[in-house]
Design a protein around this motif. Structure first.
Motif, mmCIF file in Angstrom:
data_model
loop_
_atom_site.group_PDB
_atom_site.id
_atom_site.type_symbol
_atom_site.label_atom_id
_atom_site.label_comp_id
_atom_site.label_asym_id
_atom_site.label_seq_id
_atom_site.Cartn_x
_atom_site.Cartn_y
_atom_site.Cartn_z
ATOM 1 N N HIS A 1 45.781 45.062 34.314
ATOM 2 C CA HIS A 1 44.766 44.655 35.281
ATOM 3 C C HIS A 1 43.679 45.713 35.255
ATOM 4 O O HIS A 1 43.979 46.905 35.324
ATOM 5 C CB HIS A 1 45.366 44.548 36.681
ATOM 6 C CG HIS A 1 46.512 43.582 36.730
ATOM 7 N ND1 HIS A 1 46.324 42.223 36.836
ATOM 8 C CD2 HIS A 1 47.844 43.788 36.623
ATOM 9 C CE1 HIS A 1 47.498 41.629 36.802
ATOM 10 N NE2 HIS A 1 48.447 42.553 36.668
ATOM 11 N N ASP B 1 33.544 38.053 41.408
ATOM 12 C CA ASP B 1 34.345 37.018 40.744
ATOM 13 C C ASP B 1 35.593 36.772 41.590
ATOM 14 O O ASP B 1 36.581 37.501 41.487
ATOM 15 C CB ASP B 1 34.734 37.509 39.334
ATOM 16 C CG ASP B 1 35.565 36.478 38.588
ATOM 17 O OD1 ASP B 1 35.805 35.388 39.141
ATOM 18 O OD2 ASP B 1 35.984 36.781 37.452
ATOM 19 N N PRO C 1 32.202 40.102 35.779
ATOM 20 C CA PRO C 1 32.915 39.586 34.595
ATOM 21 C C PRO C 1 32.405 40.198 33.292
ATOM 22 O O PRO C 1 33.174 40.473 32.380
ATOM 23 C CB PRO C 1 32.644 38.085 34.640
ATOM 24 C CG PRO C 1 32.286 37.797 36.056
ATOM 25 C CD PRO C 1 31.675 39.025 36.634
ATOM 26 N N ASN D 1 39.127 36.638 40.076
ATOM 27 C CA ASN D 1 39.763 37.841 39.535
ATOM 28 C C ASN D 1 40.435 38.611 40.667
ATOM 29 O O ASN D 1 39.894 38.686 41.782
ATOM 30 C CB ASN D 1 38.673 38.719 38.872
ATOM 31 C CG ASN D 1 39.266 39.827 38.027
ATOM 32 O OD1 ASN D 1 40.327 40.372 38.334
ATOM 33 N ND2 ASN D 1 38.573 40.172 36.959
#
Ligand SMILES: Cc1ncc(COP(=O)(O)O)c(C=O)c1O
Length: 312
Positions: free
Chosen positions: A60, A28, A38, A31
């Motif tokens: 995070h 991803d 994900p 990100n």
């Protein structure tokens, strides 16, 4: 240890990955943790919400090849890179026996093992590893160095309802979790870190990039599926799909193991085990004691020893 729960789950936890899928290094690109699937990120947030054992808002998520890789990534990310001396890494004894070996294995020059946090009194920066509940003794732990200003890494591998009462959602700067202990899937080699500081998260991600260029996507997808089923089992316990939640099952397994272990120890007359005061568990909404997860090997040896004594 929890195979008896997972076996009857059958197709609920089966995933099929065709040969053409999951081929890229990237999962991803939008990100920060670009190699995290994900679906895994989604299921991590969900399981913490369902169990109530960690705050994920404002964190995070960094995925790793087990929490072992994430511990090394955290040490790399938190150690000053420009200091002439390596930063001290401590943990209160008795600590997880791998910590000293992991800290010093490549003699990095940026961090070094400095032993028991309870007696660390150097007037210099340090990183303290706080393991709660602790491996090997199972006690709930708080930072032990008698000073402010230390950098803390919370290893919460066992902060799950089958091992200890969930009293409050963990709200730390850097917490480590793993499927090895939460669901019993040690072979998947999937762990995750919840990290407050974006710069620390970035450095951890860089470490994993340099070390393994990401984390197996196949494993991440399996871990996501397993976590999804655990959350489903909690939300639908008692229904037609799930007679009981995964944590009810695993808590019962641990209770029975500790009952047998205590009985064997008592009969041996040679050993003793700690007693844990009950505390309120928000997940089970009940007062419960701790049942440390690191009793597997002791359990096998003691039951073997007990059977030998009984047979002789
Ligand atoms: C406290 C603690 N942290 C970390 C680990 C390693 O976990 P992982 O399998 O995710 O690397 C263990 C394994 O026994 C452990 O006891």
């Amino acid at each position: 240890m929890y195979e008896q729960y997972w076996k009857p789950m059958g197709d609920k936890t089966t995933i099929v990955i065709p040969g053409w899928q999951s081929m890229s290094y990237f999962s991803d690109v939008t990100n920060l943790c670009w190699f995290m699937e994900p679906e895994l990120a989604k299921q991590i947030v969900r399981i913490h919400k369902v169990v109530g054992n960690a705050v994920t808002e404002g964190r995070h998520i960094v995925v790793g090849t087990g929490s072992s890789q994430l511990l090394l990534a955290a040490l790399y990310a938190l150690s000053p890179q420009d200091s002439s001396n390596p930063i001290s890494v401590v943990s209160a004894a008795p600590y997880y026996s791998s910590y000293p070996l992991m800290t010093d294995c490549v003699k990095s020059g940026i961090h070094k093992w400095a032993g028991d946090a309870k007696i660390f009194d150097k007037d210099e920066p340090y990183i303290e590893l706080v393991t709660s509940p602790n491996n090997p003794d199972g006690f709930v732990r708080h930072p032990m160095v008698n000073r402010t200003g230390g950098i803390l890494v919370h290893d919460l591998a066992y902060y799950w309802p089958q091992y200890t009462p969930i009293s409050t959602p963990a709200d730390n700067d850097l917490s480590l979790f793993t499927v090895s202990k939460s669901t019993g899937h040690a072979g998947l080699r999937i762990g995750w870190a919840l990290v407050k500081d974006v710069e620390v998260a970035k450095r951890m991600i860089k470490f994993i990039e340099l070390n393994t260029i990401g984390v197996s996507k196949d494993s991440q997808l399996r871990a996501a599926k397993v976590l999804e089923v655990v959350s489903d089992s909690c939300e639908q316990a008692g229904g037609s799909e799930y007679t009981e939640s995964f944590f009810h099952f695993s808590h019962t397994v641990m209770t029975e193991r500790w009952r047998l272990l205590r009985e064997a120890v008592k009969r041996s007359g040679l050993f003793s085990l700690p007693n844990f005061s009950p505390a309120h568990c928000n997940f089970f909404d009940n007062n419960l004691g701790t049942q440390p997860g690191k009793n597997n090997k002791i359990f096998v040896y003691m039951v073997y020893f007990f059977l030998k004594v009984v047979q002789s």
